[in-house]
Design a protein around this motif. Structure first.
Motif, PDB file in Angstrom:
ATOM      1  N   ALA A 265       0.818  -1.215   0.000  1.00 57.69           N
ATOM      2  CA  ALA A 265       0.000   0.000   0.000  1.00 57.69           C
ATOM      3  C   ALA A 265       0.848   1.260   0.000  1.00 57.69           C
ATOM      4  CB  ALA A 265      -0.937  -0.002   1.207  1.00 57.69           C
ATOM      5  N   GLY A 266       2.123   1.166   0.350  1.00 60.17           N
ATOM      6  CA  GLY A 266       2.991   2.335   0.408  1.00 60.17           C
ATOM      7  C   GLY A 266       4.149   2.086   1.345  1.00 60.17           C
ATOM      8  N   SER A 267       4.850   3.153   1.687  1.00 51.01           N
ATOM      9  CA  SER A 267       6.022   3.037   2.553  1.00 51.01           C
ATOM     10  C   SER A 267       5.676   3.501   3.963  1.00 51.01           C
ATOM     11  CB  SER A 267       7.181   3.876   2.000  1.00 51.01           C
ATOM     12  OG  SER A 267       6.806   5.241   1.916  1.00 51.01           O
ATOM     13  N   LEU A 268       6.244   2.821   4.946  1.00 56.51           N
ATOM     14  CA  LEU A 268       6.054   3.207   6.338  1.00 56.51           C
ATOM     15  C   LEU A 268       6.804   4.504   6.618  1.00 56.51           C
ATOM     16  CD1 LEU A 268       6.523  -0.321   7.932  1.00 56.51           C
ATOM     17  CD2 LEU A 268       4.369   0.916   7.701  1.00 56.51           C
ATOM     18  N   LEU A 269       6.346   5.247   7.605  1.00 54.47           N
ATOM     19  CA  LEU A 269       6.936   6.541   7.929  1.00 54.47           C
ATOM     20  C   LEU A 269       8.308   6.367   8.578  1.00 54.47           C
ATOM     21  CD1 LEU A 269       3.809   8.367   9.375  1.00 54.47           C
ATOM     22  CD2 LEU A 269       5.014   8.969   7.271  1.00 54.47           C
ATOM     23  N   ALA A 270       9.273   7.128   8.094  1.00 52.21           N
ATOM     24  CA  ALA A 270      10.582   7.165   8.743  1.00 52.21           C
ATOM     25  C   ALA A 270      10.461   7.934  10.054  1.00 52.21           C
ATOM     26  CB  ALA A 270      11.602   7.834   7.829  1.00 52.21           C
ATOM     27  N   GLY A 271      11.155   7.468  11.085  1.00 54.29           N
ATOM     28  CA  GLY A 271      11.110   8.128  12.382  1.00 54.29           C
ATOM     29  C   GLY A 271       9.929   7.740  13.238  1.00 54.29           C
ATOM     30  N   ARG A 272       9.189   6.715  12.840  1.00 45.93           N
ATOM     31  CA  ARG A 272       7.975   6.360  13.593  1.00 45.93           C
ATOM     32  C   ARG A 272       8.285   5.812  14.982  1.00 45.93           C
ATOM     33  NH1 ARG A 272       6.029   0.663  11.552  1.00 45.93           N
ATOM     34  NH2 ARG A 272       8.018  -0.307  11.042  1.00 45.93           N
ATOM     35  N   ASP A 273       9.497   5.287  15.186  1.00 51.45           N
ATOM     36  CA  ASP A 273       9.856   4.789  16.516  1.00 51.45           C
ATOM     37  C   ASP A 273       9.973   5.915  17.542  1.00 51.45           C
ATOM     38  OD1 ASP A 273       9.885   2.197  15.674  1.00 51.45           O
ATOM     39  OD2 ASP A 273      12.039   2.115  15.317  1.00 51.45           O
ATOM     40  N   GLU A 274      10.134   7.153  17.068  1.00 53.64           N
ATOM     41  CA  GLU A 274      10.284   8.286  17.976  1.00 53.64           C
ATOM     42  C   GLU A 274       9.007   9.119  18.080  1.00 53.64           C
ATOM     43  OE1 GLU A 274      12.998   9.248  20.002  1.00 53.64           O
ATOM     44  OE2 GLU A 274      13.434   7.152  19.552  1.00 53.64           O
ATOM     45  N   LEU A 275       7.878   8.551  17.714  1.00 50.48           N
ATOM     46  CA  LEU A 275       6.609   9.262  17.847  1.00 50.48           C
ATOM     47  C   LEU A 275       6.334   9.590  19.315  1.00 50.48           C
ATOM     48  CD1 LEU A 275       4.467   7.180  15.341  1.00 50.48           C
ATOM     49  CD2 LEU A 275       5.003   9.615  15.133  1.00 50.48           C
ATOM     50  N   PRO A 276       5.705  10.726  19.591  1.00 51.01           N
ATOM     51  CA  PRO A 276       5.500  11.127  20.990  1.00 51.01           C
ATOM     52  C   PRO A 276       4.339  10.400  21.647  1.00 51.01           C
ATOM     53  CG  PRO A 276       4.560  12.774  19.533  1.00 51.01           C
ATOM     54  CD  PRO A 276       5.229  11.757  18.644  1.00 51.01           C
ATOM     55  N   LEU A 277       4.480  10.179  22.927  1.00 51.39           N
ATOM     56  CA  LEU A 277       3.399   9.685  23.776  1.00 51.39           C
ATOM     57  C   LEU A 277       3.216  10.665  24.926  1.00 51.39           C
ATOM     58  CD1 LEU A 277       4.142   5.865  23.871  1.00 51.39           C
ATOM     59  CD2 LEU A 277       2.047   6.918  23.015  1.00 51.39           C
ATOM     60  N   CYS A 278       1.990  10.802  25.371  1.00 49.78           N
ATOM     61  CA  CYS A 278       1.696  11.699  26.490  1.00 49.78           C
ATOM     62  C   CYS A 278       1.493  10.878  27.756  1.00 49.78           C
ATOM     63  CB  CYS A 278       0.439  12.524  26.184  1.00 49.78           C
ATOM     64  SG  CYS A 278      -0.052  13.622  27.541  1.00 49.78           S
ATOM     65  N   ILE A 279       2.156  11.291  28.815  1.00 49.64           N
ATOM     66  CA  ILE A 279       1.953  10.696  30.136  1.00 49.64           C
ATOM     67  C   ILE A 279       1.522  11.821  31.072  1.00 49.64           C
ATOM     68  CG2 ILE A 279       2.978   9.472  32.075  1.00 49.64           C
ATOM     69  CD1 ILE A 279       2.666   7.755  29.589  1.00 49.64           C
ATOM     70  N   THR A 280       0.336  11.691  31.628  1.00 50.20           N
ATOM     71  CA  THR A 280      -0.187  12.692  32.555  1.00 50.20           C
ATOM     72  C   THR A 280       0.174  12.283  33.977  1.00 50.20           C
ATOM     73  OG1 THR A 280      -2.030  13.164  31.061  1.00 50.20           O
ATOM     74  CG2 THR A 280      -2.243  13.899  33.345  1.00 50.20           C
ATOM     75  N   VAL A 281       0.989  13.099  34.629  1.00 55.78           N
ATOM     76  CA  VAL A 281       1.430  12.837  36.002  1.00 55.78           C
ATOM     77  C   VAL A 281       0.622  13.740  36.928  1.00 55.78           C
ATOM     78  CG1 VAL A 281       3.390  12.737  37.576  1.00 55.78           C
ATOM     79  CG2 VAL A 281       3.734  12.324  35.124  1.00 55.78           C
ATOM     80  N   ASN A 282      -0.256  13.143  37.705  1.00 54.83           N
ATOM     81  CA  ASN A 282      -1.101  13.894  38.631  1.00 54.83           C
ATOM     82  C   ASN A 282      -0.344  14.146  39.932  1.00 54.83           C
ATOM     83  OD1 ASN A 282      -4.034  13.733  37.290  1.00 54.83           O
ATOM     84  ND2 ASN A 282      -2.982  11.785  36.972  1.00 54.83           N
ATOM     85  N   ILE A 283      -0.436  15.375  40.435  1.00 53.69           N
ATOM     86  CA  ILE A 283       0.357  15.804  41.587  1.00 53.69           C
ATOM     87  C   ILE A 283      -0.457  15.649  42.868  1.00 53.69           C
ATOM     88  CG2 ILE A 283       1.747  17.655  42.563  1.00 53.69           C
ATOM     89  CD1 ILE A 283       2.721  16.680  39.849  1.00 53.69           C
ATOM     90  N   LEU A 284      -0.011  14.739  43.741  1.00 53.66           N
ATOM     91  CA  LEU A 284      -0.575  14.590  45.076  1.00 53.66           C
ATOM     92  C   LEU A 284       0.319  15.318  46.075  1.00 53.66           C
ATOM     93  CD1 LEU A 284      -1.589  10.811  44.930  1.00 53.66           C
ATOM     94  CD2 LEU A 284      -3.116  12.796  44.828  1.00 53.66           C
ATOM     95  N   PRO A 285      -0.155  15.578  47.299  1.00 48.05           N
ATOM     96  CA  PRO A 285       0.648  16.350  48.261  1.00 48.05           C
ATOM     97  C   PRO A 285       2.057  15.813  48.481  1.00 48.05           C
ATOM     98  CG  PRO A 285      -1.595  16.151  49.054  1.00 48.05           C
ATOM     99  CD  PRO A 285      -1.518  15.318  47.816  1.00 48.05           C
ATOM    100  N   ALA A 286       2.226  14.485  48.538  1.00 44.72           N
ATOM    101  CA  ALA A 286       3.557  13.930  48.798  1.00 44.72           C
ATOM    102  C   ALA A 286       3.924  12.823  47.821  1.00 44.72           C
ATOM    103  CB  ALA A 286       3.629  13.399  50.233  1.00 44.72           C
ATOM    104  N   SER A 287       3.182  12.677  46.744  1.00 45.11           N
ATOM    105  CA  SER A 287       3.458  11.597  45.798  1.00 45.11           C
ATOM    106  C   SER A 287       2.872  11.962  44.438  1.00 45.11           C
ATOM    107  CB  SER A 287       2.876  10.271  46.312  1.00 45.11           C
ATOM    108  OG  SER A 287       1.479  10.406  46.539  1.00 45.11           O
TER     109      SER A 287
END
Length: 384
Positions: A265-287
């Motif tokens: 169907a075509g060529s795979l994207l170069a650089g796809r291994d470095e695609l971004p992921l989002c991680i949401t870190v919720n801030i608790l009072p001490a953790s």
């Protein structure tokens, strides 16, 4: 930004459990544990790539479509973004985007969510998510080399459209699920192969009315005045042309392109291994807390969203919430987010590589048996 609100007593109840010793979550997970991720790929036959992620009940569909665009046709889209940028930013962004392809994102949500969540909050979530994705894949910061989307230098390029549809928000943690679906869909995306077609201008007539050397002549010996035969001279796959001294940069004899006939169907994207992921870190009072549910999001007043790649390289950081976060805690949250993003990326790549490998091996079988093709469903768990 939580899609729903809790009363003060409800928020206090959840916070007491999360800050107790040991911490207690409603589903029994510890604070940094992710829920199992369900991944479907290849669910849209007409898309260049597609995936659906289900994270604890939050379900996000991502479809990828590549369309041919002329340089300058998308200037109108940039005008809306320019309202929020300084002149220096506009000039820099315009210079960076010259000679490359583009990636654009739109976000929509199922109308059924309006019955469970506030419509204004849903709209704000959509705008915030689309803005974050477009910023991550802009010409200035995209982890993908956008030069690979050029079809004809300074003339035509592929515009990759990322269409997100939020089908369910019952599990919370929308941004992490959305970026996981984008990662999976782009990893599986194939861009059509093209071949440039060059034009060689016909030679002029001499004083006697005959075609001079180098002109195109048909079977009757007449000059091909339209130069149509010049279009038969095809260039190789690469649309980049070497520059010569004394020549104006950016000029090319390639005037059009054609799609290559290929079994793939075509060529795979170069650089796809470095695609971004989002991680949401919720801030608790001490953790800190990862992969928050809807109720946990509603009772935690501050969070840090970390965009990072499979190599734990931090691409962007954004804070959100009603409370100010000290720099030290932001730094700790970024470290947690980058490590978790690398783990999630490795888990997704492992599953996607198996699926894509199976698809490549079964291409011929799928042509003979239409029922053999279709969505692939996998489930993975992340080590904490």
């Amino acid at each position: 930004m939580a899609p729903q609100a809790l009363s003060r007593s409800q928020a206090d109840f959840f916070l007491r459990g999360l800050t107790s010793d040991p911490p207690q979550r409603a589903d029994g997970r510890h604070l940094l544990a992710f829920r199992p991720v369900e991944l479907d790929t290849g669910i849209a036959a007409q898309a260049n790539g597609s995936a659906q992620i289900d994270l604890g009940g939050t379900q996000v569909y991502c479809g990828i479509k590549a369309e041919v665009t002329n340089y300058g046709d998308d200037d109108d889209d940039e005008d809306g973004e320019a309202e929020f940028q300084s002149q220096d930013d506009q000039d820099s962004l315009g210079a960076d985007s010259q000679g490359t392809g583009r990636v654009k994102c739109t976000v929509d949500y199922s109308q059924s969510l309006i019955h469970s969540f506030d419509s204004k909050q849903l709209e704000m979530l959509s705008v915030s998510l689309s803005s974050m994705v477009n910023s991550a894949f802009s010409s200035r910061s995209s982890p993908l080399p956008l030069q690979q989307l050029v079809i004809i230098a300074n003339a035509k390029h592929w515009t990759v459209y990322i269409d997100l549809v939020v089908n369910s928000l019952s599990g919370g943690n929308l941004f992490d699920a959305a970026f996981a679906s984008i990662f999976s869909a782009l990893y599986d995306t194939r861009i059509p192969l093209t071949r440039g077609v060059a034009f060689e201008a016909p030679a002029t007539l001499d004083a006697a009315g005959n075609a001079v050397s180098g002109a195109f002549e048909n079977a009757q010996g007449d000059l091909d005045q339209m130069g149509i035969k010049g279009l038969l001279k095809k260039k190789p796959k690469s649309t980049a042309t070497p520059q010569r001294k004394g020549k104006n940069p950016g000029r090319s004899k390639i005037v059009d392109f054609e799609l290559e006939n290929s079994s793939h169907a075509g060529s795979l994207l170069a650089g796809r291994d470095e695609l971004p992921l989002c991680i949401t870190v919720n801030i608790l009072p001490a953790s800190y807390l990862l992969d928050a549910t809807v109720d946990e999001e509603a009772c935690i007043p501050a969070r840090v969203q970390v965009l990072a790649s499979s190599s734990a390289r931090v691409l962007a950081v954004r804070t959100e919430g009603s409370q100010e976060i000290p720099f030290k805690r932001i730094s700790e949250a970024v470290q947690i987010g980058s490590v978790q993003a690398a783990r999630l990326a490795q888990a997704l790549i492992q599953q996607l590589s198996l699926v894509i490998g199976d698809d490549d091996e079964d291409d011929e079988d799928d042509e003979d048996d239409p029922q053999a093709s279709g969505a692939r469903d996998t489930e993975m768990e992340l080590d904490s």
